[in-house]
Design an enzyme around this catalytic site. Structure first.
Site, PDB file in Angstrom:
ATOM      1  N   SER A 240       0.831  -1.214   0.000  1.00 14.44           N
ATOM      2  CA  SER A 240       0.000   0.000   0.000  1.00 14.44           C
ATOM      3  C   SER A 240       0.861   1.258   0.000  1.00 14.44           C
ATOM      4  CB  SER A 240      -0.941   0.005   1.209  1.00 14.44           C
ATOM      5  OG  SER A 240      -1.848  -1.073   1.144  1.00 14.44           O
TER       6      SER A 240
ATOM      7  N   GLY B 285      -6.386  -5.130  -3.314  1.00 14.55           N
ATOM      8  CA  GLY B 285      -6.871  -4.442  -2.116  1.00 14.55           C
ATOM      9  C   GLY B 285      -5.801  -3.559  -1.496  1.00 14.55           C
ATOM     10  N   ASP B 286      -4.544  -4.017  -1.572  1.00 12.82           N
ATOM     11  CA  ASP B 286      -3.434  -3.205  -1.056  1.00 12.82           C
ATOM     12  C   ASP B 286      -3.290  -1.926  -1.876  1.00 12.82           C
ATOM     13  OD1 ASP B 286      -3.001  -5.371   0.601  1.00 12.82           O
ATOM     14  OD2 ASP B 286      -1.318  -6.151  -0.562  1.00 12.82           O
ATOM     15  N   ALA B 287      -3.420  -2.063  -3.203  1.00 10.68           N
ATOM     16  CA  ALA B 287      -3.304  -0.896  -4.082  1.00 10.68           C
ATOM     17  C   ALA B 287      -4.445   0.083  -3.816  1.00 10.68           C
ATOM     18  CB  ALA B 287      -3.300  -1.340  -5.539  1.00 10.68           C
TER      19      ALA B 287
END
Length: 340
Positions: free
Chosen positions: A62, A291-293
């Site tokens: 992230s 989801g991290d991005a």
């Protein structure tokens, strides 16, 4: 003059891609779209043939994604690594992404590794983590003057929920700093098992959280393990948003992604939904890290003082760009976010 506006803390890991799809999942008792800490019976997965490596670790991903859309020298990430080639690979990957690494080093323990098993034409991913050195991060590492100065400089603090298994004391220390200085404090729910097996640690941090980010499986697990009778994602998100806060100057915002379906934002007793643009299936290469991005885009927007609408839109865009390339990476040369 540096301008580090975002500070992240969690587990620096190397993603280790393993082939075999569903056969590998069955062999090691793994589920698709899940994340677990490796048990003794699963340690053999790290001896399976490796398809590819990439820098991983949810919050580290992230922070790299946030740096992708932020000005140079905006983002710092802390955690613990070993003294080995995997640590060198992580440092190199972060440096290439423009992310500053403030790692403590444990020379006696190998750098953490996350086995990634893709299935269903790479649309589903399962993560199995051996934390290694990442498990040895201590509060004193965070409080070193050369690290703490970046905490003081940051405008936004982001912690990954996986760190609840490592050093909740460090998470609370950051939370208290954020609260005392009225900085947004953001935590990611990270995985369903955390709400179940690390409930006490999670519940100690939640009151400090101005923002909580998660996905559908994670919020459902939160509800199930916190006596919330409903299995409706929106209702559970609302319940979490209303848990008492330490910092009364801002209300809590809960952000729940649902893959290609609408992202839910619960705040002030209301739910807003945001539909992401659909990526054609033929363009999807690897959903690991989407989801991290998203979280990276969201926290990048907040660190620049943007509102929630913009933050979700930027998160969606980064998530969409991430799944078009292999690994938890983003396209190079850099693409520019199409400003609304």
């Amino acid at each position: 003059m540096s301008s580090y506006i975002l500070f992240g803390l969690e587990n620096p890991l190397l993603d280790y891609y393993v082939g075999g799809e569903t056969a590998t999942l069955e062999k090691y008792g793994l589920k698709s779209n899940d994340a677990v800490l490796a048990s003794e019976s699963q340690m053999g997965i790290y001896k399976e043939p490796c398809v590819s490596y990439s820098a991983g670790g949810a919050a580290q991903n992230s922070c790299r994604a946030a740096q992708y859309v932020l000005p140079p020298n905006s983002t710092v990430f802390a955690g613990c690594v070993g003294q080995d080639k995997f640590a060198d690979m992580l440092l190199e990957s972060n440096e290439k992404a423009g992310l500053r690494s403030e790692f403590s080093v444990d020379p006696t323990t190998p750098t953490g590794v996350c086995a990634v098993v893709l299935s269903n034409n790479n649309k589903n991913r399962s993560l199995c983590t051996n934390l290694g050195a990442a498990n040895n991060y201590k509060l004193k590492d965070l409080q070193q003057p050369n690290v703490w100065k970046f905490v003081e400089e940051a405008k936004v603090i982001y912690v990954g929920g996986f760190h609840l298994t490592v050093s909740p004391e460090s998470m609370l220390c950051l939370a208290q700093h954020a609260n005392e200085n009225n900085k947004p404090y953001i935590m990611n729910l990270s995985a369903p098992f955390l709400s179940q097996f690390f409930k006490e640690q999670m519940d100690s941090v939640i009151p400090y959280c101005d923002y909580v980010i998660g996905n559908e499986a994670e919020i459902l697990s939160y509800g199930e393990n916190h006596g919330i009778k409903s299995t409706d994602v929106q209702e559970i998100a609302l319940a979490l948003s209303s848990v008492e806060k330490v910092n009364k100057k801002r209300t809590r915002v809960v952000v729940i992604t649902q893959g290609a379906d609408a992202t839910i934002v619960a705040k002030d007793g209301k739910v807003t939904t945001y539909k992401p643009n659909r990526v054609p299936s033929e363009e999807i290469v690897d959903t690991n890290g989407a989801g991290d991005a998203f979280a990276g885009g969201f926290i990048a927007a907040l660190s620049q003082g943007q509102g929630i609408d913009y933050a979700v839109t930027l998160g969606h865009w980064l998530g969409q760009e991430c799944i078009k390339v292999s690994g938890t990476t983003l396209p190079l040369p850099k693409k520019q976010f199409p400003l609304p």
